[in-house]
Every structure is written in C-alpha cells, then in structure tokens.
Design a protein around this motif. Sequence first.
Motif, mmCIF file in Angstrom:
data_model
loop_
_atom_site.group_PDB
_atom_site.id
_atom_site.type_symbol
_atom_site.label_atom_id
_atom_site.label_comp_id
_atom_site.label_asym_id
_atom_site.label_seq_id
_atom_site.Cartn_x
_atom_site.Cartn_y
_atom_site.Cartn_z
ATOM 1 N N MET A 1 -33.542 83.668 20.377
ATOM 2 C CA MET A 1 -33.321 83.973 18.985
ATOM 3 C C MET A 1 -32.104 84.785 18.715
ATOM 4 N N LYS A 2 -31.543 85.993 19.711
ATOM 5 C CA LYS A 2 -30.353 86.580 19.549
ATOM 6 C C LYS A 2 -29.394 85.636 19.620
ATOM 7 N N ASN A 3 -29.305 84.720 20.617
ATOM 8 C CA ASN A 3 -28.153 83.733 20.764
ATOM 9 C C ASN A 3 -28.034 82.967 19.457
ATOM 10 N N LYS A 4 -29.034 82.664 18.684
ATOM 11 C CA LYS A 4 -28.762 81.484 17.678
ATOM 12 C C LYS A 4 -28.267 82.557 16.474
ATOM 13 N N LYS A 5 -28.485 83.725 16.637
ATOM 14 C CA LYS A 5 -27.934 84.652 15.285
ATOM 15 C C LYS A 5 -26.381 84.750 15.600
ATOM 16 N N LEU A 6 -26.034 84.869 16.928
ATOM 17 C CA LEU A 6 -24.669 85.160 17.384
ATOM 18 C C LEU A 6 -23.757 84.094 16.942
ATOM 19 N N PHE A 7 -24.352 82.642 17.363
ATOM 20 C CA PHE A 7 -23.550 81.566 17.104
ATOM 21 C C PHE A 7 -23.433 80.942 15.787
ATOM 22 N N LYS A 8 -24.048 81.838 14.631
ATOM 23 C CA LYS A 8 -23.909 81.771 13.250
ATOM 24 C C LYS A 8 -22.742 81.936 12.585
ATOM 25 N N TRP A 9 -21.824 82.653 13.421
ATOM 26 C CA TRP A 9 -20.562 83.015 12.730
ATOM 27 C C TRP A 9 -19.508 81.671 13.064
ATOM 28 N N SER A 10 -18.629 81.955 11.836
ATOM 29 C CA SER A 10 -17.851 80.682 11.593
ATOM 30 C C SER A 10 -16.584 80.977 12.905
ATOM 31 N N ASP A 11 -16.101 79.719 13.104
ATOM 32 C CA ASP A 11 -15.144 79.580 13.994
ATOM 33 C C ASP A 11 -13.806 80.347 13.855
ATOM 34 N N ALA A 12 -13.374 80.741 12.452
ATOM 35 C CA ALA A 12 -12.201 81.524 12.104
ATOM 36 C C ALA A 12 -12.554 82.849 12.436
ATOM 37 N N LYS A 13 -13.836 83.241 12.207
ATOM 38 C CA LYS A 13 -13.891 84.888 12.404
ATOM 39 C C LYS A 13 -14.237 85.033 13.827
ATOM 40 N N LEU A 14 -14.769 84.184 14.693
ATOM 41 C CA LEU A 14 -14.862 84.260 16.060
ATOM 42 C C LEU A 14 -13.437 84.377 16.764
ATOM 43 N N TYR A 15 -12.496 83.589 16.592
ATOM 44 C CA TYR A 15 -11.246 83.648 16.931
ATOM 45 C C TYR A 15 -10.366 85.031 16.574
ATOM 46 N N LEU A 16 -10.590 85.544 15.409
ATOM 47 C CA LEU A 16 -9.960 86.764 15.084
ATOM 48 C C LEU A 16 -10.542 87.830 15.926
ATOM 49 N N ILE A 17 -11.756 87.675 16.222
ATOM 50 C CA ILE A 17 -12.266 88.778 16.960
ATOM 51 C C ILE A 17 -11.681 88.930 18.336
ATOM 52 N N VAL A 18 -11.800 87.549 18.875
ATOM 53 C CA VAL A 18 -11.424 87.567 20.380
ATOM 54 C C VAL A 18 -9.733 88.005 20.153
ATOM 55 N N ILE A 19 -9.053 87.562 19.036
ATOM 56 C CA ILE A 19 -7.433 88.160 19.255
ATOM 57 C C ILE A 19 -7.710 89.654 19.220
ATOM 58 N N ALA A 20 -8.650 90.251 18.308
ATOM 59 C CA ALA A 20 -8.540 91.876 18.235
ATOM 60 C C ALA A 20 -9.018 92.385 19.418
ATOM 61 N N VAL A 21 -9.777 91.812 20.208
ATOM 62 C CA VAL A 21 -10.099 92.319 21.361
ATOM 63 C C VAL A 21 -8.981 92.399 22.458
ATOM 64 N N LEU A 22 -8.343 91.106 22.516
ATOM 65 C CA LEU A 22 -7.052 91.057 23.249
ATOM 66 C C LEU A 22 -5.963 92.036 23.034
ATOM 67 N N VAL A 23 -5.977 92.398 21.574
ATOM 68 C CA VAL A 23 -4.837 93.351 21.270
ATOM 69 C C VAL A 23 -5.246 94.678 21.744
ATOM 70 N N GLY A 24 -6.801 95.112 21.646
ATOM 71 C CA GLY A 24 -6.975 96.351 22.208
ATOM 72 C C GLY A 24 -6.776 96.407 23.543
ATOM 73 N N ILE A 25 -7.008 95.207 24.498
ATOM 74 C CA ILE A 25 -6.908 95.351 26.052
ATOM 75 C C ILE A 25 -5.388 95.546 26.290
ATOM 76 N N ILE A 26 -4.437 94.867 25.197
ATOM 77 C CA ILE A 26 -2.934 95.057 25.616
ATOM 78 C C ILE A 26 -2.472 96.723 25.266
ATOM 79 N N ALA A 27 -3.333 97.272 24.062
ATOM 80 C CA ALA A 27 -2.839 98.606 23.811
ATOM 81 C C ALA A 27 -3.031 99.496 24.866
ATOM 82 N N ILE A 28 -4.016 99.227 25.826
ATOM 83 C CA ILE A 28 -4.061 100.134 27.042
ATOM 84 C C ILE A 28 -3.102 100.181 28.115
ATOM 85 N N TYR A 29 -2.582 99.133 28.127
ATOM 86 C CA TYR A 29 -1.281 98.688 29.192
ATOM 87 C C TYR A 29 0.249 98.896 28.405
ATOM 88 N N GLN A 30 0.183 98.195 27.225
ATOM 89 C CA GLN A 30 1.409 98.061 26.409
ATOM 90 C C GLN A 30 1.277 98.345 25.104
#
Length: 667
Positions: A1-30
């Motif tokens: 059930m939880k997995n089904k709810k997670l995959f209800k997000w649109s592809d655009a939102k998913l891409y933006l979240i991935v980019i935001a996570v990557l920016v956060g990781i980069i902020a630690i080092y650069q």
Amino acid sequence: MKNKKLFKWSDAKLYLIVIAVLVGIIAIYQPILAIIGALVLGYIVFYSFRSVQEKNKDFTRYIEDLTDEFDSATKQAVFNMPFPLVLIDENGSIKWYNTPFLEMMVENEILNERLYELVPNISLDEILKRDKDNPIDLSYGDKFFKVYPNFVETKKNNITIKTIMLYWVDNTDYVLLDEFNKNDRTILGLVYVDNYDDVKNNTLDVNRPLVLAEIDKQVNAYFSQYNGIVRKYENDKYLVVINNEALEDVEARKFDLLDHMRELNVGNTIPITLSIGMSSAGDTLLEAYENAKASIDIALGRGGDQAVLKTGNSFEFFGGKSKAMEKRNKVKARVIGYALRQLIDQTDKVFVMGHKNPDMDSLGSGIGILRAIENRDKKGYLVLNGENPSIKNLLDRLRIEEPKLFEKFITTEEAATLIDEGGDSLMILVDNHKPSFTEAPELLEEVDKVVVIDHHRRGAEFIKDPVLIYLEPYASSTSELVTEVLSYMSDNINLTKLEAEALLAGITVDTKNFTFQTGVRTFEAASLLKRAGADTTIVKKLFRDDINTFINKAEVIRTAKIVFNTIAIGRLEEEMDDSLLIAAQAANELLNINNVEASFVLTHVNSKIHISGRSIGNVSVQLILEKLGGGGHLTSAGTQLSSMTIDEAEKLLIENIEKYLKEGEKA
C-alpha cells in the motif's frame, strides 16, 4: 500500500526532488556549487509553474471556444430542424416552437397557448407518462405523427423549471401503407347451404331450377358488390374471396345475407338457411382457409343459420336466430354408434364425464354411456365429485337399487390414479364440449382419446383434437342422443329399469316435460326407454323438491321484475346448497307469466354470480349469455360471473339484453 502511494507522484515532481537531494549532497562538499545549483533549481521550478499556468489558460480558452461553437451549432440545428419541434411547460403552455411546427398548425398565434387545446388528440397526462423511447401516436389534420417527448430541468432563482420538448416525426406514409395493407389483406370464407337437400326435395319440379339458381345468384351478388370472388365447388358449398375492408362492411351489416336468404320465396316451401365461416386471422392463405374451416364447423355445430368470424384468438357470432332444424335421417347416429363401439373395444379403461354441477341430463346420459361400456364387457367409470340437489333423488335411488352401478362413480383423484396405472384410456364427455366446464378439466390432458357427445350449440371454446364428435344442436338433450347411439351399438341395449328412467329424466328436464326443443326423434327415444321399463310416474318423483326449495323458488318469482316488457328477471339473494336448482326452476316458472318471452334468475354460487336463462323460443338466451362468457341453447343457457356483486351482474345483464334487442337478434 505504501509503495502504491509513493508512485502516485508525477514524474516532474520526482525529478525536482532528486535534483534537490543532489544539491543538498553537493552543499556538504562544495557549498559554492550547491548555491549555483539551488539557483538553477529555483528557476526550473518557476519556469515549470508558469508553463503549467499558461497551458491551463490556453486549454480553458479552447474549451470556451468549443462550447460557443457547440452552442451555435446546437441552436442552428434546433432552428433548422426539418421536423416540427415545440417546447411546453408542465401546464401545457407553448413557450417556443420552430417554423415547421408553426406551418403545421392551423392557428397563427400560438405562443403561450395550451397545446392540448390546439391539438385535441394530445393529452398532457399522457405526455408526462411517456419517455423518449416511448412515443405517442396521434393524428392532426390529414397527417399522422409519432411525438417523442424529452424532459429538460433548469434552475432559476433556486426554482426548478421543467420544460418538455416534443419532436413531431411525420408517420403518415407508414400509417397509410399499413392501412392499405390491412384493408387489402385477402380474406377467405366458406358459405354452406344448411338445408340444400330439404329445400330441393320439398320444392315442386317446375320451381326447383329457379330456386337453386336464385340461391347461386344471391350468394354471388352479395359478395360481388364488394368486388369479391365466389366459386361454387359443391352443390351446397361456396368459397368466397374478399379483402379485409369488404369484411368490415359485411360485419357492420351483421352478415345480412343470412336474412336475405331466409326471406327468399321463389317457389320454395321451406326457408333457406346458410352457414358462413370467415376469419380475419392467418398469415398465409392456408392458415386463412383452416381458420375459415374452423369457423364454419362452429357455425354448423351451433345449428346453422349463422355466421362465425374468427378474429385473433376469439370468435364472433352473427345470426343464430332460428331453431336448429331436426334432421330426420338416422345415418349419422348409426355411424357414431358403430365408431363409438370400436373405440370402446380398443380401450382398456373408459371414463365418462359430464359438466360441473351436473343436472339430470348430464347424469342420465352418463349412466347411458356406462351401459354401452358394460355391453362391450369393458371397465367403465363415471367421474363425479359429489352431488347437488338436482340429482340427489336419482343418486339416492342408485345407492339402494343399483349398488354395483353406483360403485362405478369415482372422484377425480380416483380417476387420475386409474389412468396412471397404465393401459389405453378413453374419455367420453357428455352434455358439454367446453374443457373449462367439465367436472375435471385436468383429466383431459391425461387420457389418450376424447369423445364428445353433446346437444348444445358449439361455442368458441372446444375440446382439443377429439377422436369422435357427436354434436347435434337439433336434439332435445344429450340423453336423447345417447339413447339413439345405444340402439345402434347392439341389438339388445340391456337397459335396466333405473337406467332407462335416468335417461328419460334427462330428456324430460331439458324439454321441460316435452314442451320445448322436442322433435319426432325425441318421442322415438322416449318410446324406446318406455319399452325398456321406464316409469313416467317414478321419473316425475325424481324431480320432487323439499318445502324449503318451494318456498325459496316462490320468493324469487314474487320479487321478480319485468324489463323491456317481455323479459323477467329474478334474484335469489341468499346462497344455499340448492341455489342452482332454485334458479333454474324459477326461471322456468317465470315463463308461465303472460307476455314473458324470456327469463333470467341470478344467484350466488361459490363466490360467483350464476345466471340461469330460459326462453320460449322468441328470444335467444344463448346469444345474450354468450356475451357474458356463458353458453347453452336458444331456449336454455347459463353463465357465471366473477368479481362483482349481484347488483352489478344484474346491471350488466340488462345492458346485454338491451343491446341484443336493439340489434334485432330475435329468433
């Protein structure tokens, strides 16, 4: 059930979240690169948001433009609709109409007028009951329409307004074509001269050719006026071909060819009578012929001098004014006797059955048939479910004087058991030919063969596929017919004294002591029974009643009234065991009143209203009571009515008597 709810997000939102996570990781080092990435991410989010808004606005404008185009197209379609259209409210007032509807109407100013006042054939209540799949058929002017209703509800100031749209589809061509096909449909008919041989033999030689030629001329001329075809295929038989429109005209004239022929006087010494059989039912010519044949058989079975028309699954009767003429040759009785003897000889068990609430004729003729079965050394049984006052005296004598004969009287259940045991079975119906009137209708489906012996005029209801029919309306009673058949079945009829008296009682009751429907052969049958030992004094005792029956009968006569100057109507208000007997006897007694030509007595029987009708011969009580679902003879008939009071039954009876008298259906 939880997995089904997670995959209800649109592809655009998913891409933006991935980019935001990557920016956060980069902020630690650069951190500097992370700031640049965050700015780029913010721009992407802002641009995406603006793009979505612009697309939504474009889509909304597209929908609005499409709606405008659709509304415009709808309005154009409604205004330019090729068939009439009108809008009315719940009160029937016209709120809008198109040009074809206005052109169709006689009036010019119709706005806010009531539609049902402009078009009298239309009903607002009928419209409200229908739906778009259930159109209304109506005519206006010289056109026919199918009107399809459509209901539309709108709200204005929180008030629901119901508008009715009526689409008028011109159906004139179809209706006219259907009417043409109906009017032009081929109708086959059969015309028989009932008494051809008698007319021929009783006409002087010098007049005979003229009489026979006049019969042909009358039949041909009558149907030729309707552009019909008449072909004579035997001396006394004609085949008639007309269309349905002509049939309706002939029906409206009540087949007055019967009257013209009866009044014919060109040297003949006896009246000429016809029987006519026609049918408006049948998809093919063969079916039409078979239906016409069935109609002519019924007309002949009812005594002739009448027309029978089959419409759908029912029959209509015209004429029947004359008493059935007695036929003096006994060939048919001898043939029936021989055929019945063969049927009995070929059967293991023979059952005899009369009608419900049997009278002396039903029981007497049944006893006579039991004697015929006994003479052939076969097992015979008479189906009788209890007794009634009209046969009680005879049954009491049978119990004492003929116990072996009385043992042959069995119930419906006992008969069903005997039939189930196997072997060939034969059912002989006496004094009745209608399945619903028999003592046990269900037994008719169980036996192998059915024989009908009856003297009543044939009705629309008849036994299905009988192997032998002896239906003679000219006879006084079924007991007379059975006596004749017995005399031809064997040289020695072997009737016991009580059996002969039972048969004589049957003749006596139906002839009202040899005063009605009595012919030469009636007295011949009575003399045969007299020779067999029948005692007329003892027969008279079989009809004696108790004091209560006399009192109730006298009360019916005392309270009787005269309608239409010649018709007596009596009522037995209280239901009792011998209600039928009292009604029948009271109806007979009412005929003794001066100027009374027919009498009817109403009584309660088993939650129904029973009507007994009697006549001296000038009024056909059969034709009157047939309209109420009954039947019988010209001078004796009956019927039973359900789901009505005795007052309602009397009113219905009087209406049918009045209709009969107005139609001139006097004998």
